[in-house]
Design an enzyme around this catalytic site. Structure first.
Site, short mmCIF file in Angstrom:
data_model
loop_
_atom_site.label_atom_id
_atom_site.label_comp_id
_atom_site.label_asym_id
_atom_site.label_seq_id
_atom_site.Cartn_x
_atom_site.Cartn_y
_atom_site.Cartn_z
N ASP A 64 0.89 -1.21 -0.24
CA ASP A 64 0.15 0.11 0.05
C ASP A 64 0.78 1.25 0.08
OD1 ASP A 64 1.01 -0.47 2.47
OD2 ASP A 64 -0.99 -0.12 3.47
N HIS A 65 2.23 1.42 0.36
CA HIS A 65 3.05 2.33 0.52
C HIS A 65 3.59 2.98 -0.74
CE1 HIS A 65 2.25 1.97 4.86
NE2 HIS A 65 2.89 2.98 5.01
N ASP A 119 3.64 -1.09 11.59
CA ASP A 119 3.27 0.27 11.08
C ASP A 119 2.63 0.79 12.36
OD1 ASP A 119 2.70 1.76 8.36
OD2 ASP A 119 1.49 2.38 10.08
N ARG A 379 -0.68 12.95 10.03
CA ARG A 379 0.82 13.63 10.30
C ARG A 379 0.98 14.59 9.36
NH1 ARG A 379 3.79 7.64 11.17
NH2 ARG A 379 3.05 7.73 13.55
N SER A 547 6.51 7.49 12.94
CA SER A 547 6.56 6.05 12.36
C SER A 547 7.27 4.90 13.10
CB SER A 547 6.67 6.20 11.03
OG SER A 547 8.00 5.92 10.90
N ARG A 549 9.00 2.87 11.40
CA ARG A 549 10.03 2.50 10.43
C ARG A 549 11.35 2.11 11.18
NH1 ARG A 549 9.77 8.36 7.66
NH2 ARG A 549 7.66 7.72 7.76
C1 MIC Z 1 3.95 6.44 8.43
O1 MIC Z 1 2.65 6.92 8.26
O2 MIC Z 1 5.04 7.19 8.45
C2 MIC Z 1 4.31 5.03 7.75
C3 MIC Z 1 4.87 5.44 6.37
O3 MIC Z 1 2.97 4.49 7.50
C4 MIC Z 1 5.10 4.59 8.90
C5 MIC Z 1 5.67 3.29 8.44
C6 MIC Z 1 6.92 3.20 7.43
O4 MIC Z 1 7.53 4.13 7.55
O5 MIC Z 1 6.94 2.36 6.71
C7 MIC Z 1 4.38 4.27 10.19
O6 MIC Z 1 3.49 4.85 10.53
O7 MIC Z 1 4.91 3.28 11.05
FE1 SF4 Z 2 -0.35 4.93 4.93
FE2 SF4 Z 2 1.20 5.48 7.47
FE3 SF4 Z 2 -0.45 7.37 5.99
FE4 SF4 Z 2 -1.56 5.52 7.16
S1 SF4 Z 2 -0.33 7.08 8.01
S2 SF4 Z 2 -2.04 6.13 5.15
S3 SF4 Z 2 -0.24 3.78 6.96
S4 SF4 Z 2 1.59 6.30 5.32
#
Ligand code: MIC
Ligand code: SF4
Length: 657
Positions: A64-65, A119, A379, A547, A549
Site C-alpha cells: 500500500d505504501h 506500522d 501527520r 512512524s 520504521r
Molecule cells: C507512516 O505513516 O509514517 C508510515 C509510512 O506508515 C510508517 C511506516 C513506515 O515508515 O513504513 C508508520 O507509521 O509506521
Molecule cells: Fe499509510 Fe502511514 Fe499514511 Fe496510514 S499514516 S495512510 S499507513 S503512510
C-alpha cells in the site's frame, strides 16, 4: 476492583511477567500485519532467523505504501513480498487492494485478539475492540515466528466520551481535541480506553479514526469496547462469527480519566507542522488553500467518502483548488463506483487516486511553494508532503470538502448557509460488497515448499549489528532539538523506494539537516566508522516520534551510530534502537543537554558492565571538561539484546540454546 478492557485482553494473552503497570510483560500475538515499506526488511530478517511457516493464527502482508513505480524498486518489492508470503503461510493483499489498516479492519480484525503490525497506525484495529500495537519489523518477524511481544505493562487512560457529535463535527475532531490536551509527547507507556455513552454512539469507522490517530499521542495503543456497533460492522462485513461482546468491568479503575463532551466539540485543525498544533477551524478560517487531499488510514472509510460525495454532488470545486481523493480500500472504491458517488466526485473536479497511502507518505501530490494544503491525514511533520517548507493542516473530511469548495479554510458548519446544504448523515451500510479476490490465501505447506521466492537486485539483505565494545569512544554526529520524528531521521517521499536497500537508503539519514556543499550526515558518520569511533546522536524530548520504521535505527546502525543520548525517547523507536544494538541513553539531568555540542568527543568506560547491571552510565568528554550520568532504562531482556549485538543475534542464540 474491576478490570479495564486493556487489562482483560492483556491478561488473556500474558505469557511472561506480572500484569501491573510498569512491569515488563510478554504477550502472545494472534495476528500480524506488515506493509511493503517495512515488510521487505521484516521478511528478510524473518528469513535470516531461519523461520519457515508463520506460527500466528493469521499474518497478512499488504502492499500500500510504495506503489508509484518509478524505477524497478517498487515492483521488485511487490514480487518478493508476494512470493515470500506464499512460502511462509502469510496472506498477501495485492497492490490496489487498499491501505493495510483499512483492509485489516474490514476483512480480518477480531475483537479481543492481539495484533502486532510493522506500522505505527496499527492501533486502528482498536476501533473494533482488538489490542492492536505498532512495532518495528523485526519485532513483528519474531511474532510471526511464534515469539511473544514484550512491552512495559501500560497505565490506562480512560477517556469518558459523553453526548453526541453535532452535525459537521467529526470523529477526527475528537482525536484532535485529545491531542490538544495531551500533545504528542510525554504519553509513552499509556494506553487510551474510550468508554461511556458518547463512545457507544460512535460507529466502528469513527472509532477507528480516533484509535488510528492515537499513534500521534505516542501511546502504546487505543481501544473501544466491542458492542452492538462492532457486531453491526462485522455483520455488514459478513464476519458475524468474529464478533464477541467485550467491555471493561463497570467498576474498572483507570489511572487517569479525561472527560470529553462530544456535543461541545467544534471542527478543528492540526496546524503546521505538528499533529498537536491544534486550533479551532474558526481560528484559522479564511486562510487560502489551493490543495486538499482526502484519504489515508485515518479518514477514507465508506462513510467518510459518501459524505464527501454527497457534499460535492452537483457542485464544482473552487477553480484554484486541486482536490485528491484516495479511497482507503478497493471495497470502498468499488462501492462508490457502483452507487454513483464516484461519478459525483469526478464531476465536481476531484482527482481520484488509487487505494493506498499515496500523498500521506509523500508519494506524489506534494503542495506548491507556500501553498496551505488541507489533508485528512494523521501527520503533518515538516517536509512529509514532499515539499520543503510545506504548510500542511490536518482536518476532518467535512472541513476538507468544505474548503475544497470555497478555496479557503472553511468551517463545515457554514455549508448550509453557503450552499444550502443539509448535513448528509451517512450510516454504516447493512452490507458491504465483499470481494477478496485481491487477497491471496497462502498455499498449504507442500505447495509452499515449491514456491520460488523472487528477489530482484534492489533487495539487499541488511547487515547485522556488530557487538558493542567495553570502552566506547564516540563523537557527536548531530545535536538536535525536541520532537525529532522518524521522518527527520529517515525521510520517506522520493526516498521511500530505497527501503529494501539499506546501504543506499542510509545515504539520506537526517537529510533534512544536510547543508549544501558540506559533508552529509552519512559521509561524516562513515568517516568515523572507518576510524572505529562510534557515532553519537544527541537529542531533546520525545526523540523518534511518529512512524515505526526501523530504518530509523537500522540505517544509522549501518553508518556506525552506537548511542543516542536524549531527554526522552519514544516507545517504538527505543525498541528499534535496542533491536539494532544502538544504546538508548536518557539524560538524568536535562541541563547536561545544553553542555554538549556537535563534534564533541566522548568516552564511555565499562559500557558492557553498565548495560549488564546498572541503571546509570557515566559519560565523559574526551577532554575531561564534562562528566555526566545518563539513565539506562532497560528491561533484562533489553540488556541481553544489546549484549548479544541486537535482536536477530539474540533470537538466533536462543534458538541454538
Ligand atoms: C507512516 O505513516 O509514517 C508510515 C509510512 O506508515 C510508517 C511506516 C513506515 O515508515 O513504513 C508508520 O507509521 O509506521
Ligand atoms: Fe499509510 Fe502511514 Fe499514511 Fe496510514 S499514516 S495512510 S499507513 S503512510
Amino acid at each position: 476492583m474491576g478490570q479495564t478492557l486493556v487489562y482483560k485482553i492483556l491478561g488473556e494473552h500474558l505469557v511472561e511477567g506480572k500484569l501491573a503497570a510498569g512491569e515488563q510483560i510478554g504477550i502472545r500475538i494472534d495476528q500480524t500485519l506488515t506493509q511493503d515499506a517495512t515488510g521487505t526488511t521484516a521478511f528478510l530478517l524473518y528469513e535470516s532467523m531461519g523461520a519457515a511457516r508463520v506460527k500466528t493464527d493469521l499474518s497478512v502482508s499488504y502492499i500500500d505504501h510504495n506503489m508509484a513505480g518509478f524505477g524497478p524498486e517498487n515492483h521488485n518489492d511487490h514480487l518478493y513480498l508476494q512470493t515470500i508470503a506464499a512460502k511462509c503461510g502469510v496472506y498477501h493483499s495485492r497492490a490496489g487492494n487498499g491501505i493495510c489498516h483499512q483492509v485489516h479492519l474490514e476483512r480480518f480484525g477480531k475483537p479481543g485478539a492481539t495484533l502486532l503490525g510493522s506500522d505505527s497506525h496499527t492501533p486502528t484495529g482498536g476501533g473494533i475492540g482488538m489490542l492492536a500495537i505498532g512495532a518495528g519489523g523485526l519485532d513483528v518477524a519474531v511474532a510471526m515466528a511464534g515469539g511473544p511481544f514484550y512491552l512495559k505493562c501500560p497505565k490506562v487512560l480512560g477517556v469518558k466520551l459523553t453526548g453526541k457529535l453535532n452535525d459537521w463535527v467529526a470523529a477526527k475532531d475528537v482525536i484532535l481535541k485529545l491531542l490538544s490536551i495531551l500533545t504528542t509527547k510525554g504519553n509513552v507507556g499509556w494506553v487510551v480506553e474510550y468508554f461511556s455513552d458518547g463512545a457507544e454512539g460512535l460507529s466502528v469507522p469513527q472509532r477507528s479514526t480516533i484509535t488510528n490517530m492515537g499513534a500521534e499521542l505516542g501511546v502504546t495503543t487505543s481501544i473501544f469496547a466491542s458492542d452492538e456497533q462492532t457486531r453491526k460492522f462485522l455483520a455488514a462485513q459478513k464476519r458475524q462469527q468474529d464478533y464477541q461482546p467485550l467491555a471493561a468491568d463497570p467498576d474498572a479503575e483507570y489511572d487517569r480519566i479525561i472527560k470529553i463532551d462530544l456535543a461541545e466539540l467544534e471542527p478543528m485543525a492540526a496546524c503546521p507542522s505538528s499533529p498537536d498544533n491544534i486550533k479551532t477551524i474558526s481560528d484559522v478560517a479564511g486562510i487560502e488553500t489551493r490543495q486538499v487531499a482526502i484519504g489515508s488510514c485515518t479518514n477514507s472509510s465508506y462513510a467518510d467518502l459518501m459524505m464527501v460525495a454527497d457534499v460535492l454532488k452537483g457542485r464544482r470545486i473552487n477553480e484554484m483548488v486541486e482536490l485528491a481523493i484516495a479511497p482507503g480500500s478497493r471495497e470502498v472504491l468499488n462501492m462508490l463506483a457502483e452507487n454513483g458517488a464516484l461519478a459525483d466526485m469526478i464531476s465536481a473536479g476531484a482527482r481520484i487516486l488509487e487505494s493506498g497511502c499515496g500523498p500521506c507518505i509523500g508519494q506524489g501530490f506534494s503542495p506548491g511553494d507556500g501553498v496551505a494544503s488541507l489533508r485528512t491525514f494523521n501527520r503533518n511533520f515538516a517536509g512529509r508532503t514532499g515539499s520543503k517548507n510545506d504548510q500542511a493542516y490536518l482536518v476532518s473530511p467535512e472541513t476538507a470538502v468544505a474548503s475544497a469548495l470555497t478555496g479557503r479554510i472553511t468551517d463545515p458548519r457554514d455549508l448550509p448557509e453557503l450552499f444550502g446544504l443539509r448535513f448528509p448523515k451517512i450510516e454504516v451500510p447493512d452490507e458491504f460488497e465483499i470481494n477478496d479476490d485481491m487477497i491471496e490465501q497462502p498455499p498449504g505447506e507442500k505447495e509452499a515448499a515449491k514456491v520460488e521466492v523472487l528477489r530482484g537486485p534492489t533487495i539487499v539483505v541488511p547487515e547485522s549489528p556488530k557487538s558493542l565494545p567495553q570502552k566506547l569512544k564516540g563523537q557527536v554526529l548531530l545535536k538536535c532539538g525536541d520532537k525529532i520524528t522518524t521522518d527527520h531521521i529517515m525521510p520517506a517521499g522520493k526516498f521511500l523506494k530505497l527501503r529494501s536497500n539499506v546501504p543506499e537508503y542510509a545515504k539520506v539519514v537526517f537529510n533534512c539537516f544536510n547543508e549544501e556543499d558540506k559533508p552529509t550526515f552519512a559521509e561524516r558518520a562513515l568517516k568515523l566508522k572507518e576510524k572505529a569511533v562510534g557515532g553519537v546522536i544527541v537529542a531533546g524530548e520525545s526523540y523518534g516520534q511518529g512512524s515505526s520504521r526501523e530504518h530509523a535505527a537500522l540505517c544509522p546502525m549501518y553508518l556506525g551510530v552506537r548511542a543516542v543520548i536524549a531527554k526522552s525517547i519514544e516507545r517504538i523507536h527505543k525498541a528499534n534502537l535496542i533491536n539494532f544494538c544502538i544504546v538508548p541513553i536518557e539524560f538524568t539531568d536535562p541541563a547536561d543537554y545544553d553542555k554538549i555540542e556537535d563534534d564533541d568527543e566522548f568516552v564511555i568506560d565499562n559500557l558492557l558492565e553498565a548495560i549488564k547491571s546498572s541503571d546509570e552510565i557515566k559519560i565523559a568528554k574526551a577532554d575531561s571538561s564534562l562528566t555526566f550520568i545518563g539513565k539506562l532504562e532497560l528491561s533484562d531482556r533489553d540488556r541481553e539484546i544489546l549484549l548479544s549485538a541486537g535482536l536477530l543475534n539474540y533470537t538466533r542464540r536462543k534458538v541454538d540454546g
